[in-house]
Design an enzyme around this catalytic site. Structure first.
Site, PDB file in Angstrom:
ATOM      1  N   GLY A   1       1.010  -8.089  -1.612  1.00 18.78           N
ATOM      2  CA  GLY A   1       0.370  -8.208  -2.930  1.00 18.78           C
ATOM      3  C   GLY A   1       1.330  -7.760  -4.027  1.00 18.78           C
ATOM      4  O   GLY A   1       1.537  -8.458  -5.021  1.00 18.78           O
ATOM      5  N   HIS A   2       1.946  -6.583  -3.839  1.00 18.90           N
ATOM      6  CA  HIS A   2       2.919  -6.107  -4.832  1.00 18.90           C
ATOM      7  C   HIS A   2       4.088  -7.087  -4.934  1.00 18.90           C
ATOM      8  O   HIS A   2       4.582  -7.367  -6.028  1.00 18.90           O
ATOM      9  CB  HIS A   2       3.499  -4.747  -4.406  1.00 18.90           C
ATOM     10  CG  HIS A   2       2.494  -3.642  -4.352  1.00 18.90           C
ATOM     11  ND1 HIS A   2       2.098  -3.047  -3.176  1.00 18.90           N
ATOM     12  CD2 HIS A   2       1.826  -2.998  -5.339  1.00 18.90           C
ATOM     13  CE1 HIS A   2       1.231  -2.092  -3.439  1.00 18.90           C
ATOM     14  NE2 HIS A   2       1.040  -2.039  -4.737  1.00 18.90           N
TER      15      HIS A   2
ATOM     16  N   MET B   1       1.935   2.170  -7.192  1.00 14.97           N
ATOM     17  CA  MET B   1       1.880   3.525  -6.635  1.00 14.97           C
ATOM     18  C   MET B   1       2.589   3.541  -5.278  1.00 14.97           C
ATOM     19  O   MET B   1       2.339   4.413  -4.445  1.00 14.97           O
ATOM     20  CB  MET B   1       0.428   3.991  -6.506  1.00 14.97           C
ATOM     21  CG  MET B   1      -0.252   4.069  -7.881  1.00 14.97           C
ATOM     22  SD  MET B   1      -1.612   5.243  -7.972  1.00 14.97           S
ATOM     23  CE  MET B   1      -2.747   4.557  -6.794  1.00 14.97           C
TER      24      MET B   1
ATOM     25  N   ARG C   1      -4.980  -7.628   0.546  1.00 16.21           N
ATOM     26  CA  ARG C   1      -3.904  -6.662   0.789  1.00 16.21           C
ATOM     27  C   ARG C   1      -4.096  -5.445  -0.108  1.00 16.21           C
ATOM     28  O   ARG C   1      -4.376  -5.579  -1.291  1.00 16.21           O
ATOM     29  CB  ARG C   1      -2.526  -7.284   0.520  1.00 16.21           C
ATOM     30  CG  ARG C   1      -2.164  -8.432   1.428  1.00 16.21           C
ATOM     31  CD  ARG C   1      -2.147  -8.092   2.899  1.00 16.21           C
ATOM     32  NE  ARG C   1      -1.130  -7.152   3.299  1.00 16.21           N
ATOM     33  CZ  ARG C   1       0.043  -7.454   3.857  1.00 16.21           C
ATOM     34  NH1 ARG C   1       0.364  -8.690   4.088  1.00 16.21           N
ATOM     35  NH2 ARG C   1       0.888  -6.520   4.217  1.00 16.21           N
TER      36      ARG C   1
ATOM     37  N   ARG D   1      -4.151   0.916   0.930  1.00 12.02           N
ATOM     38  CA  ARG D   1      -5.064   1.711   1.765  1.00 12.02           C
ATOM     39  C   ARG D   1      -5.310   1.082   3.135  1.00 12.02           C
ATOM     40  O   ARG D   1      -5.772   1.761   4.045  1.00 12.02           O
ATOM     41  CB  ARG D   1      -6.396   1.919   1.047  1.00 12.02           C
ATOM     42  CG  ARG D   1      -6.293   2.884  -0.128  1.00 12.02           C
ATOM     43  CD  ARG D   1      -7.657   3.240  -0.681  1.00 12.02           C
ATOM     44  NE  ARG D   1      -7.569   4.338  -1.623  1.00 12.02           N
ATOM     45  CZ  ARG D   1      -7.260   4.219  -2.914  1.00 12.02           C
ATOM     46  NH1 ARG D   1      -7.015   3.037  -3.421  1.00 12.02           N
ATOM     47  NH2 ARG D   1      -7.195   5.279  -3.692  1.00 12.02           N
TER      48      ARG D   1
ATOM     49  N   ASP E   1      -7.626  -5.515  -8.332  1.00 13.00           N
ATOM     50  CA  ASP E   1      -8.174  -4.504  -9.239  1.00 13.00           C
ATOM     51  C   ASP E   1      -8.555  -5.206 -10.543  1.00 13.00           C
ATOM     52  O   ASP E   1      -7.950  -4.991 -11.589  1.00 13.00           O
ATOM     53  CB  ASP E   1      -7.143  -3.394  -9.473  1.00 13.00           C
ATOM     54  CG  ASP E   1      -6.823  -2.664  -8.187  1.00 13.00           C
ATOM     55  OD1 ASP E   1      -7.724  -2.022  -7.637  1.00 13.00           O
ATOM     56  OD2 ASP E   1      -5.674  -2.769  -7.703  1.00 13.00           O
TER      57      ASP E   1
HETATM   58  O1  PAF Z   1      -2.967  -0.469  -9.446  1.00 15.24           O
HETATM   59  C1  PAF Z   1      -2.248   0.522  -9.240  1.00 15.24           C
HETATM   60  O2  PAF Z   1      -1.491   0.605  -8.286  1.00 15.24           O
HETATM   61  C2  PAF Z   1      -2.330   1.691 -10.213  1.00 15.24           C
HETATM   62  O3  PAF Z   1      -3.623   1.866 -10.683  1.00 15.24           O
HETATM   63  C3  PAF Z   1      -1.334   1.583 -11.373  1.00 15.24           C
HETATM   64  C4  PAF Z   1      -1.614   0.389 -12.248  1.00 15.24           C
HETATM   65  C5  PAF Z   1       0.084   1.480 -10.820  1.00 15.24           C
HETATM   66  C6  PAF Z   1      -1.413   2.833 -12.239  1.00 15.24           C
HETATM   67  O4  PAF Z   1      -1.131   3.983 -11.508  1.00 15.24           O
END
Ligand code: PAF
Length: 274
Positions: free
Chosen positions: A29-30, A23, A177, A180, A143
Site C-alpha cells: 500500500g505504501h 509510520m 494492506r 497492523r 484511511d
Molecule cells: O496514515 C498514517 O500512516 C499516519 O496516520 C500518518 C499520515 C503517517 C501520520 O502519522
C-alpha cells in the site's frame, strides 16, 4: 537516497516535491503511494515516524511494528530521494498543544471510537508539511476519513499542497494492506479476508433492498458470523462529507461503507464505495 534524522538536513530538493508520510512497517500500500509520487514529482520524500500523539491506546503505540532497516531497503529500491526518519524530539521540540477543528469530519467513525486520534494526525501532518514543504502529498484511501480530514486541514490552513488520494491495495484474498496485518496471528490472518468478502457482497446486494440501518446491522452480523472477528462499527456515510446516511440516495458512488473490526487484539479498518 539520503536518510535524514534532522529537519535541517532536508535541503536541495529539485522541481516538484512529492511527499509520502508513513509510520513505517511498509507494505505494498505504501509502495503504491511512493510509485504514484515518483511518477508525478521530481523529488520524492518519504517520512517514517510513529507519531505518539495520534495513539489513543498506549499498548497500540508500544506494539506498533517498527521495521526501519527493511523499510529503508524497500524505499531505496522504489527510487525514493529522501527519507526523513526523525526522533520524537525532532518533530516535537515542545509538546504540541494545538487543537484542530475539522468541521465535524472527526466526530464519526474513527473519530468517535479513537478520541484524540485525528487531532494527533493533524498535529504531525501539519508539522511534517511545515518541515518538508511539499507541492504534493499522497495518502491512501484505506484511511478514507484521515484523507478527508487532511484535505480539510490543508484548505483551512491555506497550505499550497495538493493532496492526492490513492486506491486501497489489497492482498490477493481481499484483505486491505495494513502495517497492523503483520501483528495478526495465523488464525486471525486467515479470518480477516472475510471482512472484505462481506463488504463486497453487501454493496452489490443490499442497496435499495433493505434500509440503510438494516444494511449496517446485516453487515455487522455477517462479519461477526466468523467467531474470530468482532465488529466495532459499521457506518454508511456520504463519501464527501462523511455524514452518516439515512437513505440510499441517488447516485452510485456517493456513499461508502466503513467498518472497524477486531481480529483478536488487532483492530482493522476497511471501506468500499457503494
Ligand atoms: O496514515 C498514517 O500512516 C499516519 O496516520 C500518518 C499520515 C503517517 C501520520 O502519522
Amino acid at each position: 537516497m539520503k536518510l535524514c534524522r534532522r529537519a535541517a538536513e532536508l535541503a536541495g530538493f529539485r522541481g516538484t516535491v512529492g511527499f509520502v508520510p508513513t509510520m513505517g512497517a511498509l507494505h505494498a500500500g505504501h509502495l503504491s503511494l511512493v510509485e504514484q509520487c515518483r511518477k508525478t514529482c521530481d523529488t520524492v520524500v518519504v517520512s517514517i515516524f510513529v507519531n505518539p500523539t495520534q495513539f489513543n491506546d498506549p499498548n497500540d503505540l508500544k506494539n506498533y511494528p517498527r521495521t526501519e532497516e527493511a523499510d529503508l531497503k524497500l524505499l531505496e529500491a522504489a527510487g525514493v530521494d529522501y527519507v526523513f526518519a526523525p526522533s520524537v524530539e525532532e518533530v516535537y521540540p515542545e509538546p504540541d498543544t494545538r487543537v484542530f477543528d475539522f468541521g465535524g469530519l472527526d466526530s464519526v467513525m474513527e473519530g468517535a471510537h479513537r478520541p484524540g486520534h485525528f487531532n494527533g494526525v493533524g498535529q504531525v501532518v501539519s508539522r511534517l508539511f511545515d518541515i518538508v514543504k511539499p507541492n504534493r502529498a499522497f495518502f491512501g484511501e484505506k484511511d478514507f476519513q484521515q484523507l478527508a480530514i487532511i484535505r480539510y486541514m490543508v484548505q483551512q490552513l491555506g497550505l499550497p499542497i495538493e493532496i492526492v488520494g490513492c486506491p486501497i491495495v489489497r492482498d490477493s484474498d481481499g484483505l486491505a494492506r495494513s502495517s497492523r496485518n503483520m501483528l495478526l496471528t495465523p488464525e486471525h490472518r486467515q479470518a480477516a479476508p472475510h471482512i472484505y468478502a462481506v463488504l463486497r457482497e453487501a454493496v452489490d446486494t443490499l442497496r435499495g433492498t433493505v434500509t440503510v440501518a438494516e444494511a449496517k446491522q446485516i453487515i455487522a452480523r455477517r462479519i461477526d458470523a466468523n467467531p474470530l472477528l468482532k465488529t466495532e462499527y459499521v457506518e454508511i456515510a456520504e463519501a464527501d462529507t462523511l455524514k452518516p446516511a439515512e437513505t440510499w440516495g441517488e447516485k452510485i458512488g456517493d456513499l461508502r461503507c466503513f467498518v472497524a473490526v477486531h481480529a483478536g487484539p488487532i483492530r482493522l479498518i476497511d471501506n468500499v464505495a457503494i
